[in-house]
Design a protein around this motif. Structure first.
Motif, mmCIF file in Angstrom:
data_model
loop_
_atom_site.group_PDB
_atom_site.id
_atom_site.type_symbol
_atom_site.label_atom_id
_atom_site.label_comp_id
_atom_site.label_asym_id
_atom_site.label_seq_id
_atom_site.Cartn_x
_atom_site.Cartn_y
_atom_site.Cartn_z
ATOM 1 N N ASP A 257 5.217 -1.323 6.503
ATOM 2 C CA ASP A 257 4.581 -2.097 5.349
ATOM 3 C C ASP A 257 3.383 -1.134 5.105
ATOM 4 O O ASP A 257 3.028 -0.465 4.230
ATOM 5 N N VAL A 258 2.871 -0.358 6.323
ATOM 6 C CA VAL A 258 1.847 0.623 6.056
ATOM 7 C C VAL A 258 1.702 1.415 7.417
ATOM 8 O O VAL A 258 1.889 0.940 8.358
ATOM 9 N N HIS A 259 1.771 2.796 7.402
ATOM 10 C CA HIS A 259 1.319 3.764 8.401
ATOM 11 C C HIS A 259 -0.193 3.999 8.027
ATOM 12 O O HIS A 259 -0.500 4.299 7.212
ATOM 13 N N ILE A 260 -1.242 3.710 9.006
ATOM 14 C CA ILE A 260 -2.382 3.776 8.984
ATOM 15 C C ILE A 260 -2.899 5.254 9.790
ATOM 16 O O ILE A 260 -2.565 5.169 11.187
ATOM 17 N N ILE A 261 -3.278 6.170 9.252
ATOM 18 C CA ILE A 261 -3.354 7.329 9.704
ATOM 19 C C ILE A 261 -4.719 8.281 9.362
ATOM 20 O O ILE A 261 -5.095 7.833 8.404
ATOM 21 N N GLY A 262 -4.887 9.279 10.052
ATOM 22 C CA GLY A 262 -6.190 10.211 9.516
ATOM 23 C C GLY A 262 -5.769 11.010 8.659
ATOM 24 O O GLY A 262 -4.560 11.419 8.534
ATOM 25 N N LYS A 263 -6.739 11.236 7.630
ATOM 26 C CA LYS A 263 -6.361 12.002 6.371
ATOM 27 C C LYS A 263 -6.038 13.671 6.779
ATOM 28 O O LYS A 263 -5.308 14.256 6.156
ATOM 29 N N ASP A 264 -6.293 13.882 7.980
ATOM 30 C CA ASP A 264 -5.723 15.327 8.365
ATOM 31 C C ASP A 264 -4.545 15.410 8.841
ATOM 32 O O ASP A 264 -3.968 16.566 8.918
ATOM 33 N N ILE A 265 -3.676 14.290 8.858
ATOM 34 C CA ILE A 265 -2.367 14.301 9.139
ATOM 35 C C ILE A 265 -1.357 13.702 7.853
ATOM 36 O O ILE A 265 -0.344 13.458 8.244
ATOM 37 N N LEU A 266 -1.897 13.511 6.971
ATOM 38 C CA LEU A 266 -1.448 12.965 5.855
ATOM 39 C C LEU A 266 -0.222 13.922 5.189
ATOM 40 O O LEU A 266 0.918 13.275 5.002
ATOM 41 N N ARG A 267 -0.490 15.097 5.331
ATOM 42 C CA ARG A 267 0.678 15.904 4.731
ATOM 43 C C ARG A 267 2.052 15.652 5.807
ATOM 44 O O ARG A 267 3.301 15.610 5.119
ATOM 45 N N PHE A 268 1.954 15.482 6.838
ATOM 46 C CA PHE A 268 2.950 15.241 7.879
ATOM 47 C C PHE A 268 3.764 13.721 7.554
ATOM 48 O O PHE A 268 5.082 13.779 7.602
ATOM 49 N N HIS A 269 2.962 12.716 7.304
ATOM 50 C CA HIS A 269 3.521 11.672 7.007
ATOM 51 C C HIS A 269 4.050 11.105 5.572
ATOM 52 O O HIS A 269 4.588 10.196 5.277
ATOM 53 N N THR A 270 3.345 12.170 4.484
ATOM 54 C CA THR A 270 3.692 11.705 3.300
ATOM 55 C C THR A 270 4.809 12.671 2.657
ATOM 56 O O THR A 270 4.927 12.677 1.493
ATOM 57 N N ILE A 271 4.971 13.815 3.376
ATOM 58 C CA ILE A 271 6.036 14.775 2.905
ATOM 59 C C ILE A 271 7.032 15.121 3.849
ATOM 60 O O ILE A 271 8.328 14.809 3.748
ATOM 61 N N TYR A 272 6.812 15.346 5.361
ATOM 62 C CA TYR A 272 7.817 15.614 6.314
ATOM 63 C C TYR A 272 8.408 14.276 6.556
ATOM 64 O O TYR A 272 9.660 14.247 6.506
ATOM 65 N N TRP A 273 7.787 13.226 6.737
ATOM 66 C CA TRP A 273 8.378 12.023 7.340
ATOM 67 C C TRP A 273 9.312 11.331 6.340
ATOM 68 O O TRP A 273 10.288 10.921 6.485
ATOM 69 N N PRO A 274 8.773 11.197 5.003
ATOM 70 C CA PRO A 274 9.615 10.544 4.159
ATOM 71 C C PRO A 274 11.110 11.498 3.748
ATOM 72 O O PRO A 274 11.995 10.959 3.633
ATOM 73 N N ILE A 275 11.106 12.882 3.826
ATOM 74 C CA ILE A 275 11.915 13.717 3.582
ATOM 75 C C ILE A 275 12.891 13.410 4.967
ATOM 76 O O ILE A 275 14.093 13.350 4.630
ATOM 77 N N MET A 276 12.510 13.285 6.049
ATOM 78 C CA MET A 276 13.313 12.909 7.469
ATOM 79 C C MET A 276 14.110 11.664 7.222
ATOM 80 O O MET A 276 15.239 11.460 7.415
ATOM 81 N N LEU A 277 13.330 10.625 6.641
ATOM 82 C CA LEU A 277 13.876 9.376 6.425
ATOM 83 C C LEU A 277 15.020 9.285 5.340
ATOM 84 O O LEU A 277 16.041 8.899 5.207
ATOM 85 N N MET A 278 14.579 10.251 4.014
ATOM 86 C CA MET A 278 15.996 10.378 3.077
ATOM 87 C C MET A 278 17.096 10.974 3.703
ATOM 88 O O MET A 278 18.166 10.599 3.374
ATOM 89 N N ALA A 279 16.847 11.887 4.475
ATOM 90 C CA ALA A 279 17.984 12.654 5.093
ATOM 91 C C ALA A 279 18.887 11.845 6.071
ATOM 92 O O ALA A 279 19.961 11.940 6.230
ATOM 93 N N LEU A 280 18.218 10.731 6.535
ATOM 94 C CA LEU A 280 18.725 9.714 7.686
ATOM 95 C C LEU A 280 19.306 8.802 6.970
ATOM 96 O O LEU A 280 20.146 7.761 7.596
ATOM 97 N N GLY A 281 19.090 8.601 5.263
ATOM 98 C CA GLY A 281 19.606 7.604 4.695
ATOM 99 C C GLY A 281 18.830 6.077 5.098
ATOM 100 O O GLY A 281 19.327 4.913 4.764
ATOM 101 N N LEU A 282 17.535 6.256 5.358
ATOM 102 C CA LEU A 282 16.829 5.081 5.519
ATOM 103 C C LEU A 282 15.593 4.854 4.551
ATOM 104 O O LEU A 282 15.053 5.599 4.034
ATOM 105 N N PRO A 283 15.214 3.670 4.294
ATOM 106 C CA PRO A 283 14.122 3.480 3.327
ATOM 107 C C PRO A 283 12.866 3.899 3.693
ATOM 108 O O PRO A 283 12.648 4.045 5.054
ATOM 109 N N LEU A 284 12.137 4.419 2.900
ATOM 110 C CA LEU A 284 10.807 4.768 3.036
ATOM 111 C C LEU A 284 9.773 3.789 3.343
ATOM 112 O O LEU A 284 9.784 2.669 2.763
ATOM 113 N N PRO A 285 8.578 4.063 4.162
ATOM 114 C CA PRO A 285 7.600 3.171 4.462
ATOM 115 C C PRO A 285 7.081 2.593 2.952
ATOM 116 O O PRO A 285 6.779 3.479 2.135
ATOM 117 N N LYS A 286 6.448 1.605 2.896
ATOM 118 C CA LYS A 286 6.141 1.097 1.683
ATOM 119 C C LYS A 286 4.617 1.859 1.276
ATOM 120 O O LYS A 286 4.441 1.984 0.128
#
Length: 649
Positions: A257-286
């Protein structure tokens, strides 16, 4: 009864390079408050936290210490978990990326992505920042340094596997456009889209060969899986995800439902992580919520700046709930917050001691004094009661709305406003005046009942933030009506007897507390310096060798200005001419033996390369040499013929 809603939330996993400072601890406390709130309103919550334990930086630290990387991360992970527990954090699972099940699934994920053509082997050449575990191109560097942390980078060339980020770029852009709530706050979303996605994504390095502390690639064991593919997948491996068949826990709680993270690692969680999930065929975090930083004064916390605070140290002085309150109340929704000892004391005294603590203490005390603790609603109403009741009821709605938006500081302000309104109600109704005439006792009973009920509202709402305090309040007003649904109506407190009044938060003497903290800081710095000096065993009869002594830069300096440090009877602030052309500020604990006027114009010896540190909120850039005598500290003055800036050897 409506079906229970699942709610899966996570912190970022803490990197095990060092003990977490108070800025790191903010994230776990924030997430805990949200998790507790969601449980309170009836959601089925799963709260994940943990530690990120692989990488070059950890291997280098362990090598320097002469121990294995696993032994090192075991120590730090244990310290992190100790602090999370100390801060009363109610996580459901603590994952470590060295856990066997995590490492096994990460290998399978890497294999799956390779088999489907999303990972390929090539060669990397660029600039690498070890502390950030990040690669950068020449154009991305800031003045030749890492654009994230400002530290030096190293030119690196090595064989590596890469993930095809560019393949999924358009799909991610479309997803973000169609799900405006995905990246919060809104300003963070604009930053990610404009600064990273629109310029175009480069493929991501996902393996390394220049170090060995990581999860090996099964089909190419000289490679270890690089940090982000290892670290980010913890959010699914912790639930039992497996490419060959996932667990019921994963099926129940994913997507997050939510990843709570520091703004300094936002790029990894909003770009890299969603793309990894897409490649695995999994839903993205809300949702990914990028919280701001907690700054020490106006600076980001850093050991090199000497401005680091730790949660366990603060808890010794202000209590766990005192620290939790400051962290949650002083952090804005979208902008950086700040922490200083002075601000902690001011907020503690104002909100916790004077407003909340005083309300509970005097209400329970009056109930015991006037009615031997008996609680009774005699029903003798007055127009004054209506505003108190409506404030309590409307505050619950506002509080709930704010918490569902993660506007935690604003939600706490709502609670404190109820306490302020209740204190005002005491002044308006004047129970001490009513108590003078027995004819007014029914009205007095009603007034005290209304106050106790408003306190119950406060305790229920504050329980996700200050769980220990809430329990103490429930005990003092002696109620078991502590559930969230009980706040839909004013007047559910049962008649009975209150407990014993006891102060929730004792008011802090600012001057004494700051002096106490100052002594601790000085002792800690002295101990750290001694530890650094004795890292290597010295020859018999010697404390340090000539190489160690050569590290200390001693200079002659002339005192050009001197004044006492405010709120301290021990410190003087000196401006020195050290020959550099720019005055140097040094704070010294010599006020008991020297008057400022006696020092101006004198020449002293300073340690010029000492790490800067704040003393009583004033920055000190060095140390003056003095001798410990029986009755005093005596400054070592030098011959006036020695020029300012002269090196002492």
């Amino acid at each position: 009864m409506s079906e229970q809603q699942k709610f899966y939330l996570t912190t970022a996993i803490a990197y095990t390079s060092r003990k977490p400072h108070i800025g790191n601890s903010y994230e776990i406390v924030l997430t805990d408050a949200i998790a507790r709130f969601k449980r309170m309103i009836g959601d089925d919550v799963f709260f994940l936290t943990g530690t990120d334990e692989h990488g070059q930086k950890i291997q280098e630290i362990a090598n320097e210490m002469g121990i294995t990387p696993k032994a090192y991360v075991d120590q730090v992970a244990g310290e992190i978990r100790r602090i999370w527990d100390l801060m009363d954090c109610s996580y459901d699972k603590f994952i470590r990326t060295t856990d066997d099940y995590h490492e096994a699934v990460v290998k399978k994920i890497f294999q799956k992505l390779y088999d489907q053509g999303d990972i390929y082997k090539s060669e990397y050449e660029g600039w690498y920042c070890t502390p950030c575990e990040s690669f950068w191109t020449e154009t991305q560097l800031a003045d030749g340094c890492c654009p994230d942390c400002g530290r030096p980078v190293k030119k690196t060339k090595e064989e590596a596997y890469f993930f095809k980020m560019s393949k999924y770029q358009d799909r991610l852009m479309q997803y973000i456009e169609e799900h405006p709530e995905f990246i919060q706050p809104e300003s963070r979303k604009r930053e990610m889209v404009n600064n990273f996605l629109k310029p175009g994504l480069q493929d991501l390095c996902v393996s390394r060969t220049s170090f060995s502390w990581g999860i090996p690639v099964d089909f190419d064991p000289k490679h270890v899986i690089y940090v982000w593919l290892d670290a980010l997948t913890n959010y699914i491996t912790a639930l039992g995800y497996d490419p060959d068949g996932s667990s019921e826990l994963f099926e129940k709680y994913w997507p997050a439902d939510v990843h709570i993270i520091g703004k300094d690692i936002l790029r990894f969680h909003t770009i890299y992580w969603p793309i990894m999930l897409m490649a695995l065929g999994l839903p993205l975090p809300k949702q990914v919520f990028g919280h701001p930083w907690l700054l020490s004064g106006t600076d980001k916390m850093s050991k090199s700046k000497g401005n680091v605070m730790y949660a366990d140290d603060l808890a010794r002085h202000f209590g766990v709930d005192g620290v939790r309150y400051y962290l949650l109340k002083e952090m804005p929704y979208a902008q950086d917050g700040t922490i200083t000892y002075e601000n902690i004391i001011a907020r503690y005294n104002s909100d916790l001691a004077n407003t909340l603590g005083n309300l509970v203490n005097r209400t329970v005390a009056m109930s015991n004094k006037y009615f031997d603790g008996a609680v009774k609603n005699a029903g003798v109403a007055d127009a004054l009661d209506d505003d108190l009741k409506s404030t309590c009821l409307s505050s619950v709605k506002e509080y709930t709305s704010l918490m569902n938006q993660f506007k935690v500081a604003d939600a706490l302000e709502v609670i404190i406003n109820v306490a302020r309104r209740s204190n005002k109600y005491i002044d308006e109704t004047a129970p001490w005046t009513l108590a003078k005439d027995e004819a007014n006792y029914p009205r007095l009973q009603t007034v005290l009942y209304n106050l106790l009920e408003s306190i119950r509202f406060i305790a229920v709402m504050v329980s996700p933030f200050l769980p220990q305090t809430a329990e103490k309040i429930f005990a003092q007003i002696n109620t078991d009506i502590t559930c969230y649904p009980s706040l839909n109506e004013f007047g559910k407190l049962k008649e009975g007897k209150v407990g014993t009044a006891a102060p929730l938060f004792a008011r802090i003497d600012e001057v004494k507390k700051l002096e106490e903290l100052e002594k601790e800081i000085e002792a800690s710095q002295k101990a750290a310096a001694q530890k650094e000096e004795t890292k290597e065993e010295a020859p018999e009869g010697l404390i340090i060798n000539i190489d160690d002594f050569a590290k200390v830069e001693l200079k002659a300096a002339k005192i050009i200005e001197c004044e006492p440090v405010k709120k301290s009877d021990k410190l003087l602030c000196l401006q020195l001419d050290d020959g550099s052309g720019t005055p140097r500020q040094v704070v010294s604990g010599i006020a008991a033996w020297y008057q400022p006027a006696d020092l101006i114009g004198k020449k002293v010896i300073i340690v010029a390369n000492l790490k800067p540190v704040k003393l009583r909120g004033v920055m000190s850039n060095g140390m003056i040499l003095a001798a410990d005598c029986d009755d005093a500290a005596r400054v070592l003055f030098v011959d006036d013929h020695i020029p300012a800036g002269a090196k002492i050897r």
